[in-house]
Design a protein around this motif. Structure first.
Motif, mmCIF file in Angstrom:
data_model
loop_
_atom_site.group_PDB
_atom_site.id
_atom_site.type_symbol
_atom_site.label_atom_id
_atom_site.label_comp_id
_atom_site.label_asym_id
_atom_site.label_seq_id
_atom_site.Cartn_x
_atom_site.Cartn_y
_atom_site.Cartn_z
ATOM 1 N N GLU A 9 -38.770 120.084 -100.470
ATOM 2 C CA GLU A 9 -38.937 118.897 -101.314
ATOM 3 C C GLU A 9 -37.721 118.635 -102.199
ATOM 4 O O GLU A 9 -37.795 117.836 -103.123
ATOM 5 N N ARG A 10 -36.616 119.324 -101.898
ATOM 6 C CA ARG A 10 -35.407 119.107 -102.705
ATOM 7 C C ARG A 10 -34.766 117.772 -102.349
ATOM 8 O O ARG A 10 -34.983 117.219 -101.267
ATOM 9 N N ASP A 11 -33.944 117.282 -103.265
ATOM 10 C CA ASP A 11 -33.240 116.020 -103.035
ATOM 11 C C ASP A 11 -32.101 116.212 -102.048
ATOM 12 O O ASP A 11 -31.502 117.294 -101.949
ATOM 13 N N VAL A 12 -31.791 115.147 -101.328
ATOM 14 C CA VAL A 12 -30.742 115.187 -100.313
ATOM 15 C C VAL A 12 -29.372 115.247 -100.977
ATOM 16 O O VAL A 12 -29.106 114.539 -101.950
ATOM 17 N N GLY A 16 -28.629 114.311 -94.776
ATOM 18 C CA GLY A 16 -30.079 114.402 -94.830
ATOM 19 C C GLY A 16 -30.599 115.754 -95.246
ATOM 20 O O GLY A 16 -31.789 116.044 -95.071
ATOM 21 N N LEU A 17 -29.738 116.630 -95.768
ATOM 22 C CA LEU A 17 -30.133 117.981 -96.157
ATOM 23 C C LEU A 17 -29.915 118.186 -97.645
ATOM 24 O O LEU A 17 -29.036 117.559 -98.266
ATOM 25 N N CYS A 18 -30.682 119.106 -98.222
ATOM 26 C CA CYS A 18 -30.481 119.488 -99.616
ATOM 27 C C CYS A 18 -29.268 120.407 -99.713
ATOM 28 O O CYS A 18 -28.653 120.756 -98.698
ATOM 29 N N SER A 19 -28.956 120.839 -100.911
ATOM 30 C CA SER A 19 -27.757 121.647 -101.118
ATOM 31 C C SER A 19 -27.858 122.987 -100.394
ATOM 32 O O SER A 19 -26.883 123.460 -99.787
ATOM 33 N N ARG A 20 -29.031 123.644 -100.408
ATOM 34 C CA ARG A 20 -29.175 124.952 -99.772
ATOM 35 C C ARG A 20 -29.079 124.843 -98.248
ATOM 36 O O ARG A 20 -28.358 125.588 -97.586
#
Length: 281
Positions: A9-12, A16-20
């Motif tokens: 649920e992290r922000d992009v 299209g991916l989060c930081s991790r």
């Protein structure tokens, strides 16, 4: 936007991916690669009975700074329970087994100067005859020292203005210092407009933020209680006409009763005017 990976649920951040997941994709070529870093684990301080998080060198911030300051972990004691180790010093130890005064001496000069007492020297007076004010620089008080800088001469023949400390005027209002026992009436202020302090004393409570004190006669310096009235909102500009008229009559009655008699006839004169016949045809 949320990360495109399932159950994330992290922000992009990018692609299209989060930081991790984006970092894992950069390292391993896929978001769920083996290079994905595990969640950060919080470590506890290495000192026994201390559960604070590690700050540096396996120690929490409190113990790390204690080691930097004193060279080791010291037992926590109640304030004032450990005396200064300098002979003849009765103060409580604060750092490196010394009191605050001896510790500052060691920091500044590298020596404790145990033969010199910690008491400050008695304040010197101004060298100008009959001045008696505290010394500030070059043997002079603040006023004479400023004169020396500005004119090249301390001008001892000129008088020094003394501040009485009883109050001053600001925009027509008289500002007075407040005694420590009465500061609860003015929200712990050290100085306040006198008319607000007088009203707070009369009410026995502090004034609310929406309350203001109105001067009946329009004189902001007349802070007698009979001349003050409490308003529940900020007062408009100007004065009430009836207040001005009443104040004018009171002034004339006290200082110029003759002029008051000219403009205000007595009841006897009014009765005589009523008895006179009306000859208007």
């Amino acid at each position: 936007m949320q990360c495109s990976e399932d159950d994330c649920e992290r922000d992009v951040l990018a692609r299209g991916l989060c930081s991790r997941h984006y970092s894992a994709w950069q390292r391993a070529g896929r978001p769920d690669g083996p290079s994905l870093l595990p969640p950060r684990v919080k470590l506890s301080c290495a000192v026994a009975d201390c559960s604070d998080e590690v700050y540096s060198r396996e120690l929490c911030e409190k113990h790390y700074r204690q080691v930097r300051r004193t060279g080791g972990i010291q037992e926590v004691r109640a304030a004032g329970s450990r005396p200064c180790t300098v002979a003849g010093c009765e103060r409580s130890a604060e750092a490196r087994t010394w009191c605050h005064g001896h510790y500052l001496r060691w920091v500044r000069s590298g020596s404790l100067l145990t033969d010199k007492p910690l008491r400050r020297e008695e304040a010197k007076c101004c060298s100008v005859p009959e001045c008696g004010r505290p010394h500030q620089s070059q043997g002079l008080c603040g006023t004479h020292y400023k004169r020396l800088l500005a004119r090249g001469d301390a001008a001892p023949e000129l008088p020094v203005r003394q501040t009485s400390g009883t109050g001053y005027y600001q925009r027509g209002y008289f500002i007075v210092p407040v005694d420590r026992q009465e500061r609860w009436l003015v929200d712990d202020a050290t100085s306040v407009a006198e008319h607000r302090l007088v009203m707070a004393r009369a009410l026995g409570r502090p004034l609310a933020p929406h309350e203001s004190v109105h001067h009946r006669n329009g004189d902001r310096a007349d802070n007698r209680l009979p001349n003050l009235e409490l308003w529940s909102r900020y007062q408009p500009s100007g004065q009430r006409v009836e207040d001005k008229v009443a104040w004018a009559i009171a002034i004339l009655a006290e200082y110029a009763p003759v002029h008051l008699a000219e403009v205000c006839p007595t009841e006897h004169e009014l009765a005589e005017e009523a008895e006179e016949p009306d000859h208007t045809w």
